[in-house]
Design a protein around this motif. Structure first.
Motif, mmCIF file in Angstrom:
data_model
loop_
_atom_site.group_PDB
_atom_site.id
_atom_site.type_symbol
_atom_site.label_atom_id
_atom_site.label_comp_id
_atom_site.label_asym_id
_atom_site.label_seq_id
_atom_site.Cartn_x
_atom_site.Cartn_y
_atom_site.Cartn_z
ATOM 1 N N LEU A 1 0.868 -1.182 0.000
ATOM 2 C CA LEU A 1 0.000 0.000 0.000
ATOM 3 C C LEU A 1 0.901 1.227 0.000
ATOM 4 O O LEU A 1 1.848 1.313 0.783
ATOM 5 C CB LEU A 1 -0.900 -0.015 1.236
ATOM 6 N N ARG B 1 2.230 5.107 0.377
ATOM 7 C CA ARG B 1 2.121 6.271 1.263
ATOM 8 C C ARG B 1 2.983 7.373 0.682
ATOM 9 O O ARG B 1 3.964 7.100 -0.012
ATOM 10 C CB ARG B 1 2.648 5.944 2.668
ATOM 11 N N ILE C 1 -0.260 8.519 -13.077
ATOM 12 C CA ILE C 1 -0.576 7.177 -12.597
ATOM 13 C C ILE C 1 0.419 6.142 -13.136
ATOM 14 O O ILE C 1 0.804 5.212 -12.420
ATOM 15 C CB ILE C 1 -2.052 6.777 -12.890
ATOM 16 N N MET D 1 3.743 6.549 -11.208
ATOM 17 C CA MET D 1 3.542 6.147 -9.818
ATOM 18 C C MET D 1 3.435 4.621 -9.709
ATOM 19 O O MET D 1 4.053 4.002 -8.843
ATOM 20 C CB MET D 1 2.284 6.797 -9.225
ATOM 21 N N ASN E 1 -1.664 -3.130 -5.980
ATOM 22 C CA ASN E 1 -2.947 -2.627 -6.495
ATOM 23 C C ASN E 1 -2.731 -1.941 -7.837
ATOM 24 O O ASN E 1 -1.870 -1.080 -7.963
ATOM 25 C CB ASN E 1 -3.547 -1.613 -5.515
ATOM 26 N N ILE E 2 -3.531 -2.317 -8.813
ATOM 27 C CA ILE E 2 -3.389 -1.707 -10.143
ATOM 28 C C ILE E 2 -4.689 -0.972 -10.501
ATOM 29 O O ILE E 2 -5.757 -1.576 -10.536
ATOM 30 C CB ILE E 2 -3.106 -2.792 -11.220
ATOM 31 N N GLU F 1 -3.833 -6.879 -7.766
ATOM 32 C CA GLU F 1 -5.228 -6.725 -7.356
ATOM 33 C C GLU F 1 -5.879 -5.713 -8.283
ATOM 34 O O GLU F 1 -5.421 -4.583 -8.390
ATOM 35 C CB GLU F 1 -5.299 -6.246 -5.899
ATOM 36 N N ASP G 1 -12.138 -5.340 -3.666
ATOM 37 C CA ASP G 1 -13.419 -4.670 -3.374
ATOM 38 C C ASP G 1 -14.593 -5.401 -4.013
ATOM 39 O O ASP G 1 -15.538 -4.771 -4.496
ATOM 40 C CB ASP G 1 -13.415 -3.217 -3.901
ATOM 41 N N GLU H 1 -11.437 -8.493 3.669
ATOM 42 C CA GLU H 1 -10.544 -7.414 4.105
ATOM 43 C C GLU H 1 -11.204 -6.531 5.152
ATOM 44 O O GLU H 1 -12.420 -6.502 5.286
ATOM 45 C CB GLU H 1 -10.047 -6.580 2.917
ATOM 46 N N VAL I 1 -10.899 -6.775 8.526
ATOM 47 C CA VAL I 1 -11.381 -7.471 9.724
ATOM 48 C C VAL I 1 -10.772 -6.810 10.956
ATOM 49 O O VAL I 1 -9.554 -6.756 11.107
ATOM 50 C CB VAL I 1 -10.999 -8.965 9.693
HETATM 51 P P1 C2E Z 1 -7.573 -1.375 -0.841
HETATM 52 O O1 C2E Z 1 -6.753 -2.017 -1.889
HETATM 53 O O2 C2E Z 1 -8.948 -1.887 -0.650
HETATM 54 O O3 C2E Z 1 -6.726 -1.464 0.484
HETATM 55 C C1 C2E Z 1 -7.254 -1.707 1.753
HETATM 56 C C2 C2E Z 1 -7.320 -0.459 2.563
HETATM 57 O O4 C2E Z 1 -7.918 -0.739 3.821
HETATM 58 C C3 C2E Z 1 -5.954 0.112 2.915
HETATM 59 O O5 C2E Z 1 -6.095 1.512 3.014
HETATM 60 C C4 C2E Z 1 -5.680 -0.465 4.285
HETATM 61 O O6 C2E Z 1 -4.761 0.296 5.034
HETATM 62 C C5 C2E Z 1 -7.055 -0.401 4.883
HETATM 63 N N1 C2E Z 1 -7.269 -1.374 5.944
HETATM 64 C C6 C2E Z 1 -6.627 -2.530 6.137
HETATM 65 N N2 C2E Z 1 -7.119 -3.187 7.208
HETATM 66 C C7 C2E Z 1 -8.120 -2.433 7.692
HETATM 67 C C8 C2E Z 1 -9.023 -2.576 8.799
HETATM 68 O O7 C2E Z 1 -9.014 -3.533 9.548
HETATM 69 N N3 C2E Z 1 -9.932 -1.581 8.974
HETATM 70 C C9 C2E Z 1 -9.994 -0.499 8.150
HETATM 71 N N4 C2E Z 1 -10.907 0.424 8.404
HETATM 72 N N5 C2E Z 1 -9.150 -0.333 7.101
HETATM 73 C C10 C2E Z 1 -8.228 -1.289 6.877
HETATM 74 P P2 C2E Z 1 -5.095 2.497 2.317
HETATM 75 O O8 C2E Z 1 -3.700 2.022 2.493
HETATM 76 O O9 C2E Z 1 -5.461 3.871 2.781
HETATM 77 O O10 C2E Z 1 -5.444 2.339 0.788
HETATM 78 C C11 C2E Z 1 -6.664 2.751 0.281
HETATM 79 C C12 C2E Z 1 -6.814 2.380 -1.159
HETATM 80 O O11 C2E Z 1 -5.874 3.064 -1.975
HETATM 81 C C13 C2E Z 1 -6.555 0.907 -1.417
HETATM 82 O O12 C2E Z 1 -7.707 0.204 -1.110
HETATM 83 C C14 C2E Z 1 -6.222 0.914 -2.889
HETATM 84 O O13 C2E Z 1 -7.396 0.907 -3.653
HETATM 85 C C15 C2E Z 1 -5.549 2.252 -3.058
HETATM 86 N N6 C2E Z 1 -4.094 2.032 -3.138
HETATM 87 C C16 C2E Z 1 -3.223 1.803 -2.139
HETATM 88 N N7 C2E Z 1 -1.976 1.635 -2.612
HETATM 89 C C17 C2E Z 1 -2.063 1.758 -3.957
HETATM 90 C C18 C2E Z 1 -1.118 1.679 -5.028
HETATM 91 O O14 C2E Z 1 0.071 1.438 -4.851
HETATM 92 N N8 C2E Z 1 -1.594 1.859 -6.293
HETATM 93 C C19 C2E Z 1 -2.912 2.101 -6.540
HETATM 94 N N9 C2E Z 1 -3.304 2.251 -7.800
HETATM 95 N N10 C2E Z 1 -3.831 2.173 -5.565
HETATM 96 C C20 C2E Z 1 -3.410 2.009 -4.286
#
Ligand code: C2E
Ligand code: CA
Ligand code: CA
Length: 469
Positions: A237, A239, A263, A266, A294-295, A326, A357, A413, A415
């Protein structure tokens, strides 16, 4: 309002002209210096004539104290029509749209004069009328097409007093209408201008961060199988450690990257880094598993996605069997053909493809069946309080059943509690991810987590490791 209506007609003209110029760059160059005040395709007036008309409307308004309304229109998803059906269909569609705009505005012009109104809300009524006129289906050859339009509105003297300022206001408002879901209109406001300039400066910062590669970071969230008591993989993920704003989560910059040309760079950075990290961990004894990246669906429009992935793997000397991607349901439904081919190639290379998702978009079971998808991820929204929410449990059960029928994996996811975990395992889902087990971890904590989880009795404790990243 007569003035407004004239400017309105002109404003419509310019945008259609801009679209035409963008698409027909070549042929318009070939036509050379043929000077005309009208666009040859649509017959609408061109930018020069438009600018003249706005100038005289402004002069009159200054003299008589009137309002001038500028509307900036942009067709939603027009590029897709061109890509999919070819330029001759696109051209004919533009001609038809231009015709409808002229009719809609001519009627409006008359109505406005009869009412003699000169109010700010009138512009909204005109915009509604345009939205409706454009959105009715078109027949072009054998194709039945639907197009919508997003409209930005700015007004003299409220939003500016010169051509440039009013145009830029209407343009900004138009982008706002797009991000509000398209097929709508938006008035320009000063806070919009502020937000736009914030957005632009964040975009500049992001460009620099990606080029220098020193502010982006990856954190990794483990995926665990509670029935086997093992970590099954790690999800990368992204940051952004912003020099002034602090640590930013993806939601505040990934959409920005997706809407711009950032994009690609990145995603390449993320892929490179994730492959490198995985190579290092395997080198120092991590049990073989996959790192998931994640793509964005935008990446599937870019035909070089598969090559980008291959480049990252080669640069890190990582076996594709240690990589997972993903993708969202949207990728598969919206970019069906291109995404399908890319997914097949990735799968042939040995990369695992999962759907993220799952259940939030429009699930296409047909695609699930025909594509080499290896896992479905049940979205957090169905997992949160699943033990108390019958509807969520029913949806999760359906997703689990689909996965079982297709003989693919299913993972939940988000949990966060033992109650949620218990309900999920009862329903037959034992692979999970969430704060209950681990927050996303910085790379140097990954190995320690995997080792301690593998050694433990697999049951989470609320002292689960992890910083709150
Ligand atoms: P995602 O792929 O559905 O990732 C899961 C998100 O849920 C992540 O947020 C993670 O930190 C968060 N999460 C994990 N466990 C829990 C939990 O128990 N409770 C809650 N409330 N949240 C949890 P994050 O890191 O803020 O990422 C959000 C979204 O941003 C990701 O959703 C993904 O769609 C996107 N993303 C993250 N990294 C990348 C990347 O490198 N490239 C692209 N294109 N998208 C990214
Ligand atoms: Ca994901
Ligand atoms: Ca997800």
């Amino acid at each position: 309002m007569l003035i407004a209506a004239i400017a309105g007609v002109a404003a419509i003209t310019i945008v259609v002209m801009v679209v035409v110029v963008a698409m027909r760059n070549r042929s318009s160059k070939q036509r050379g210096a043929r000077v005309s005040q009208h666009d040859p395709l649509t017959g609408l007036i061109n930018r020069t004539l438009f600018q003249d008309r706005v100038a005289s409307a402004l002069t009159r308004a200054r003299r008589d104290g009137g309002l001038v309304t500028l509307m900036f229109l942009d067709l939603d998803g027009f590029k897709d029509v061109n890509d999919r059906f070819g330029h001759s269909v696109g051209d004919e569609l533009l001609r038809q749209i231009a015709g409808r705009l002229l009719v809609a505005l001519r009627e409006t012009d008359t109505v406005a004069r009869l009412e003699g109104g000169q109010r700010v809300e009138d512009a909204g009524r005109v915009a509604m009328k345009i939205l409706k006129a454009v959105a009715a289906p078109y027949t072009v050859g054998t194709h039945e097409l639907v197009v919508t339009v997003s409209i930005g509105i700015s007004m003299y003297p409220i939003d500016g007093d010169g051509y440039e300022e009013l145009m830029s206001g209407a343009d900004t408002a138009m982008y706002q209408a797009k991000s509000a879901g398209k097929n709508t209109y938006q008035y320009f406001t000063k806070s919009l201008r502020d937000r736009t300039s914030d957005r632009l400066s964040l975009l500049d910062d992001l460009r620099a961060a990606i080029t220098n590669g020193d502010q982006l970071r990856l954190v990794y969230q483990p995926k665990v199988d509670v029935s086997r008591g093992v970590v099954t993989g790690l999800e990368a993920l992204v940051r952004w450690q912003h020099p002034e704003k602090g640590l930013l989560k993806p939601r505040s910059f990934v959409p920005l990257a997706e809407e711009s040309d950032l994009i690609g760079p990145m995603s390449q950075w993320v892929l490179d880094q994730a492959c490198r990290d995985m190579k290092v961990w395997l080198g120092i004894g991590l049990r073989p598993m996959r790192v998931a990246v994640n793509i964005s669906d935008r990446m599937f429009r870019d035909t070089s996605l598969v090559e980008s992935i291959a480049v990252s793997l080669a640069a890190a000397d990582l076996d594709p069997r240690h990589l997972e991607v993903e993708v969202t349901e949207r990728t598969i439904t919206q970019e069906a053909e291109r995404a399908g081919r890319a997914i097949e190639r990735l799968s042939d290379m040995g990369i695992k493809v999962s759907i993220d998702d799952f259940g939030t978009g429009s699930s296409s079971l047909r695609h699930l069946q025909s594509l080499p998808i290896r896992a479905l991820k049940i979205d957090t929204s169905f997992v949160t309080n699943i033990h108390e929410r019958k509807e969520s449990a029913a949806i999760a059960a359906a997703i689990i059943a689909i996965a079982q029928c297709l003989e693919i994996e299913v993972i939940a996811e988000g949990v966060e509690s033992l109650e949620e975990l218990a309900r999920l395992t009862e329903l037959g889902c034992s692979q999970v991810q969430g704060y209950l087990f681990a927050h996303p971890l910085p790379p140097n904590e990954v190995i320690a987590f995997v080792e301690s989880y593998d050694r433990s009795l697999s049951f989470p404790s609320n002292s689960a490791s992890g910083s709150s990243q």
